[in-house]
Design an enzyme around this catalytic site. Structure first.
Site, PDB file in Angstrom:
ATOM      1  N   ASP A 208       0.829  -1.202   0.000  1.00 56.02           N
ATOM      2  CA  ASP A 208       0.000   0.000   0.000  1.00 56.02           C
ATOM      3  C   ASP A 208       0.870   1.260   0.000  1.00 56.02           C
ATOM      4  OD1 ASP A 208      -2.236   1.843   0.579  1.00 56.02           O
ATOM      5  OD2 ASP A 208      -3.258   0.000   1.150  1.00 56.02           O
TER       6      ASP A 208
ATOM      7  N   SER B  14      -6.875   3.703  -1.924  1.00 59.47           N
ATOM      8  CA  SER B  14      -6.913   2.281  -1.577  1.00 59.47           C
ATOM      9  C   SER B  14      -8.248   1.631  -1.920  1.00 59.47           C
ATOM     10  CB  SER B  14      -6.616   2.107  -0.085  1.00 59.47           C
ATOM     11  OG  SER B  14      -5.313   2.548   0.216  1.00 59.47           O
TER      12      SER B  14
ATOM     13  N   LYS C  42      -6.207  -1.607   6.918  1.00 60.13           N
ATOM     14  CA  LYS C  42      -6.497  -1.999   5.538  1.00 60.13           C
ATOM     15  C   LYS C  42      -7.249  -3.320   5.433  1.00 60.13           C
ATOM     16  CE  LYS C  42      -4.336   1.603   3.900  1.00 60.13           C
ATOM     17  NZ  LYS C  42      -4.941   2.646   3.020  1.00 60.13           N
TER      18      LYS C  42
ATOM     19  N   HIS D  96       1.246   9.270   4.844  1.00 55.38           N
ATOM     20  CA  HIS D  96       0.258  10.319   5.092  1.00 55.38           C
ATOM     21  C   HIS D  96       0.668  11.255   6.239  1.00 55.38           C
ATOM     22  CE1 HIS D  96      -2.886   9.528   2.280  1.00 55.38           C
ATOM     23  NE2 HIS D  96      -3.113   8.291   2.704  1.00 55.38           N
TER      24      HIS D  96
ATOM     25  N   HIS E   5     -12.471  11.276  -0.795  1.00 58.51           N
ATOM     26  CA  HIS E   5     -13.650  11.084   0.057  1.00 58.51           C
ATOM     27  C   HIS E   5     -14.803  11.986  -0.387  1.00 58.51           C
ATOM     28  CE1 HIS E   5     -11.871   8.604   3.295  1.00 58.51           C
ATOM     29  NE2 HIS E   5     -10.764   9.213   2.955  1.00 58.51           N
TER      30      HIS E   5
ATOM     31  N   ARG F  32     -17.034   8.259  -0.235  1.00 56.18           N
ATOM     32  CA  ARG F  32     -16.272   7.056   0.087  1.00 56.18           C
ATOM     33  C   ARG F  32     -16.753   6.504   1.427  1.00 56.18           C
ATOM     34  NH1 ARG F  32      -9.690   7.097   0.381  1.00 56.18           N
ATOM     35  NH2 ARG F  32      -9.521   5.942   2.319  1.00 56.18           N
ATOM     36  N   GLY F  33     -16.838   5.189   1.521  1.00 53.56           N
ATOM     37  CA  GLY F  33     -17.543   4.587   2.637  1.00 53.56           C
ATOM     38  C   GLY F  33     -16.787   4.390   3.921  1.00 53.56           C
ATOM     39  N   ASP F  34     -15.472   4.125   3.840  1.00 54.72           N
ATOM     40  CA  ASP F  34     -14.799   3.622   5.036  1.00 54.72           C
ATOM     41  C   ASP F  34     -14.854   4.598   6.199  1.00 54.72           C
ATOM     42  OD1 ASP F  34     -13.050   5.355   3.740  1.00 54.72           O
ATOM     43  OD2 ASP F  34     -11.254   4.172   4.168  1.00 54.72           O
ATOM     44  N   ARG F  35     -14.684   5.891   5.940  1.00 57.74           N
ATOM     45  CA  ARG F  35     -14.684   6.881   7.016  1.00 57.74           C
ATOM     46  C   ARG F  35     -16.049   7.572   7.184  1.00 57.74           C
ATOM     47  NH1 ARG F  35      -9.642   7.538   9.154  1.00 57.74           N
ATOM     48  NH2 ARG F  35      -7.874   6.929   7.858  1.00 57.74           N
TER      49      ARG F  35
ATOM     50  N   HIS G  13      -1.641  11.061  -1.760  1.00 56.40           N
ATOM     51  CA  HIS G  13      -1.166  10.051  -2.702  1.00 56.40           C
ATOM     52  C   HIS G  13      -0.484  10.701  -3.902  1.00 56.40           C
ATOM     53  CE1 HIS G  13      -4.627   7.288  -1.131  1.00 56.40           C
ATOM     54  NE2 HIS G  13      -3.677   7.468  -0.240  1.00 56.40           N
TER      55      HIS G  13
ATOM     56  N   ASP H 113      -1.504  -0.489  -4.598  1.00 60.49           N
ATOM     57  CA  ASP H 113      -2.809   0.054  -4.973  1.00 60.49           C
ATOM     58  C   ASP H 113      -2.732   1.506  -5.430  1.00 60.49           C
ATOM     59  OD1 ASP H 113      -2.064   0.842  -2.444  1.00 60.49           O
ATOM     60  OD2 ASP H 113      -4.029   0.525  -1.535  1.00 60.49           O
ATOM     61  N   HIS H 114      -1.664   2.205  -5.074  1.00 57.92           N
ATOM     62  CA  HIS H 114      -1.447   3.591  -5.470  1.00 57.92           C
ATOM     63  C   HIS H 114      -0.098   4.014  -4.900  1.00 57.92           C
ATOM     64  CE1 HIS H 114      -2.234   4.840  -1.331  1.00 57.92           C
ATOM     65  NE2 HIS H 114      -3.314   4.072  -1.361  1.00 57.92           N
TER      66      HIS H 114
ATOM     67  N   ASP I 143       1.667   3.599   3.034  1.00 58.48           N
ATOM     68  CA  ASP I 143       0.586   4.566   2.848  1.00 58.48           C
ATOM     69  C   ASP I 143       0.279   5.299   4.143  1.00 58.48           C
ATOM     70  OD1 ASP I 143      -1.544   5.876   1.461  1.00 58.48           O
ATOM     71  OD2 ASP I 143      -2.943   4.554   2.474  1.00 58.48           O
TER      72      ASP I 143
ATOM     73  N   ARG J 104      -4.707  15.843   3.803  1.00 57.34           N
ATOM     74  CA  ARG J 104      -4.206  14.472   3.604  1.00 57.34           C
ATOM     75  C   ARG J 104      -4.283  14.091   2.138  1.00 57.34           C
ATOM     76  NH1 ARG J 104      -3.498  10.355   7.510  1.00 57.34           N
ATOM     77  NH2 ARG J 104      -3.862   8.229   6.776  1.00 57.34           N
ATOM     78  N   ASP J 105      -5.402  14.379   1.505  1.00 56.27           N
ATOM     79  CA  ASP J 105      -5.550  14.160   0.068  1.00 56.27           C
ATOM     80  C   ASP J 105      -5.264  15.442  -0.709  1.00 56.27           C
ATOM     81  OD1 ASP J 105      -6.379  11.539   0.575  1.00 56.27           O
ATOM     82  OD2 ASP J 105      -8.433  12.205   0.913  1.00 56.27           O
TER      83      ASP J 105
ATOM     84  N   ARG K 207     -12.331   5.050  10.981  1.00 60.17           N
ATOM     85  CA  ARG K 207     -12.743   3.927  10.138  1.00 60.17           C
ATOM     86  C   ARG K 207     -12.373   2.613  10.804  1.00 60.17           C
ATOM     87  NH1 ARG K 207      -8.728   4.218   4.897  1.00 60.17           N
ATOM     88  NH2 ARG K 207      -6.744   3.917   5.961  1.00 60.17           N
TER      89      ARG K 207
ATOM     90  N   ARG L  50      -9.822  15.833  10.044  1.00 63.97           N
ATOM     91  CA  ARG L  50     -10.414  14.539   9.705  1.00 63.97           C
ATOM     92  C   ARG L  50      -9.862  13.370  10.506  1.00 63.97           C
ATOM     93  NH1 ARG L  50      -8.203  12.759   3.813  1.00 63.97           N
ATOM     94  NH2 ARG L  50      -8.587  10.684   4.666  1.00 63.97           N
TER      95      ARG L  50
END
Length: 540
Positions: A24, A75, A354, A426, A135, A279-282, A485, A463-464, A422, A165-166, A208, A201
């Site tokens: 990752d 991810s 992850k 970050h 996100h 995006r779902g995870d968070r 990323h 994955d990135h 990853d 972060r992004d 998550r 965040r």
């Protein structure tokens, strides 16, 4: 989609397992001082780069279903592509298209608008305020604000989570200023549109995998109860918190906007709430706090009587949220599903950070195994923050457990994610990220040898990118820490000791991306990939 696997006419599975390793955040960078992958001591990766099977893949933009090639991968979309074997329109692209077509303003939007017009309570928007497009996107929020004004919504409150972060680490103020300008413009003809609360965040709202429910509780206190340190505006809050804490956006504490009367936007019964992250995870944990009748993760109190909608459905198995504005991508016929149907035993393993990626996202946004008798999912609990103090994370424990399972469970196919490069990338800490890369490289060497001894094949990819680009060059010539990323390609290499040179020859087209990995793995397992999959990269 009805698909089943057929034997490949010429390829045969190895005696041992095929193990797909996702490094990752390991991209292929410029090799400069800000490239933590290049700066690290990586004897395993160095050896793999010399194999005939080494190549690179696209892991961002349209190659993983994002709206444009200016959009970084992440991810979630990366593991979707790895598991699905196809390029699928992802959350960002689906939402953008739904706004363009007007489809987003359907029954659930109408329900939210009608609720607040009847009650007089505000329409609340909660989400990440940036253009990172991982996100959320500020453009989506602005489009919905403008639509709310057109439809006669009198009061709107925005609960703005800060990114860093992004997007660049301290970029909150331009996004706040852009949003405030829109809110001022729309606050006419009796309308009252304002920012109500916010925070970074990583410490407010966006936890998550249930790693730390206190993060969600901080958000609940600020967004719902109006509890927290008060400021006159979001800009004032950020400026003061920068000065007092020295922290970047993602780690700033919660804040509440208040006037002479008190907090301007607590969420009360009769309101409507739209969580505009796609995006779902968070987003899942806050969704649960709003939707679950019986909730015990923190002292929430009785369930609020509000109309709640997510930007999309964050978990199809759990059906959370129950109401959403944009339907998520429908992904069937994933590699995991096809292998389960073919009777292949599978193992998925990672640490908490992850774990959902090698399970839920790999399976096409499905949490549960397709065949519990032939699939084993293992979660190694992650350490708590600050992660940069433990850049090795749980890589060694993952490796130990995986090697043990190769003998105890004897899986035919394994997918494993090493999260270090990853998660530490970050943080923006170059020294810690170099250690993260070295930790993963050490474990990767152990794993490849263990697979070799058991007569298996190891497929290594990512994955990135992230750790490969730790700095950005600003327009003034100075370097700025990068915590997001990268847009770099990622490695793909196959280690197979049975082959001359240590691996098979590949024939990747220039457009080869993560979605080609599934067919490649299926051929290594002795199957012919479905026609709908992107082609295998193995030379004919």
């Amino acid at each position: 989609m009805s698909m089943r696997l057929l034997p490949h006419p010429t390829r045969r599975a190895p005696e041992g397992p095929v193990v797909c390793v996702v490094l990752d955040g390991v991209g292929i960078g410029r090799g400069d001082f800000g490239d933590a992958v290049a700066q690290a001591r990586t004897p395993t990766l160095d050896r793999l780069r010399g194999l005939p099977s080494f190549t690179s893949l696209l892991a961002h933009g349209t190659a993983v279903g994002m709206p444009s090639d200016a959009d970084m991968g992440n991810s979630e979309v990366g593991h979707n592509a790895l598991g699905a074997g196809r390029i699928l329109d992802q959350g960002a692209k689906l939402v953008t298209e739904a706004i363009r077509s007007g489809a987003i303003y359907g029954a659930e939007w109408r329900r939210c608008v009608d609720t607040v017009k009847a009650s007089g309570e505000p329409l609340h928007f909660i989400g990440l305020l940036s253009d990172g497009n991982v996100h959320s996107h500020i453009g989506h929020l602005i489009a919905m604000l403008e639509r709310a004004a057109i439809e006669g919504v009198a009061k709107v409150r925005v609960h703005a989570l800060l990114d860093g972060r992004d997007v660049p680490a301290r970029s909150a103020l331009p996004f706040i200023d852009k949003l405030e300008a829109v809110l001022v413009r729309l606050s006419q003809d009796g309308r009252d549109y304002r920012i109500a609360s916010g925070g970074g965040r990583m410490v407010v709202t966006m936890d998550r995998y249930e790693a730390d429910w206190r993060i969600v509780e901080r958000g609940w206190d600020a967004h719902v109860r109006g509890l927290g340190r008060r400021f006159g505006s979001a800009r004032e809050a950020v400026e003061i918190l920068y000065k007092e804490t020295g922290l970047d956006d993602q780690n700033l504490p919660a804040f509440v906007i208040a006037d002479e009367v008190g907090p301007v936007g607590p969420i009360r019964d009769g309101a409507a709430v739209i969580l505009f992250n796609f995006r779902g995870d968070r987003a899942l944990e806050l969704t649960r706090a709003f939707e679950e009748e019986y909730f015990d993760k923190f002292a929430r109190g009785p369930k609020l009587r509000v109309e709640f909608a997510g930007m999309t459905q964050y978990d199809g198995d759990l059906r959370l949220p129950s109401r959403f504005l944009v339907a998520p991508p429908a992904i069937s016929g994933t590699m995991g599903e096809l292998l389960a149907g073919a009777g292949v035993t599978q193992l998925a393993i990672s640490e908490t950070h992850k774990f959902g990626h090698v399970t839920y996202f790999w399976n096409g946004n499905r949490s549960e195994p397709f065949d519990p008798q032939r699939e084993r999912y293992i979660e190694v609990p992650s350490d708590g923050p600050p992660l940069e103090h433990r850049p090795w994370m749980r890589a060694a424990e993952i490796t130990d457990r995986l090697i043990a399972e190769l003998d105890a469970y004897k899986p035919g196919f394994v997918r494993v994610n090493y999260a270090n490069c990853d998660m530490i990338g970050h943080t923006g800490d170059l020294a810690a990220t170099i250690l993260a890369v070295e930790s993963v490289d050490l474990c990767l060497g152990r794993l490849i040898e263990a697979v070799r001894v058991r007569k298996g094949i190891t497929v290594v990819t990512a994955d990135h990118g992230n750790a490969d680009q730790m700095f950005d060059l600003r327009t003034d010539g100075a370097y700025q820490v990068r915590t997001s990323h990268s847009l770099n390609r990622v490695p793909l290499v196959i280690a197979d000791s049975r082959m001359h040179g240590g691996g098979p020859e590949l024939a990747p087209p220039p457009s080869a991306g993560l979605s080609n990995v599934a067919s490649t793995c299926l051929e290594l397992l002795g199957f012919s990939p479905p026609e709908s999959y992107r082609a295998s990269l193995l030379a004919r």
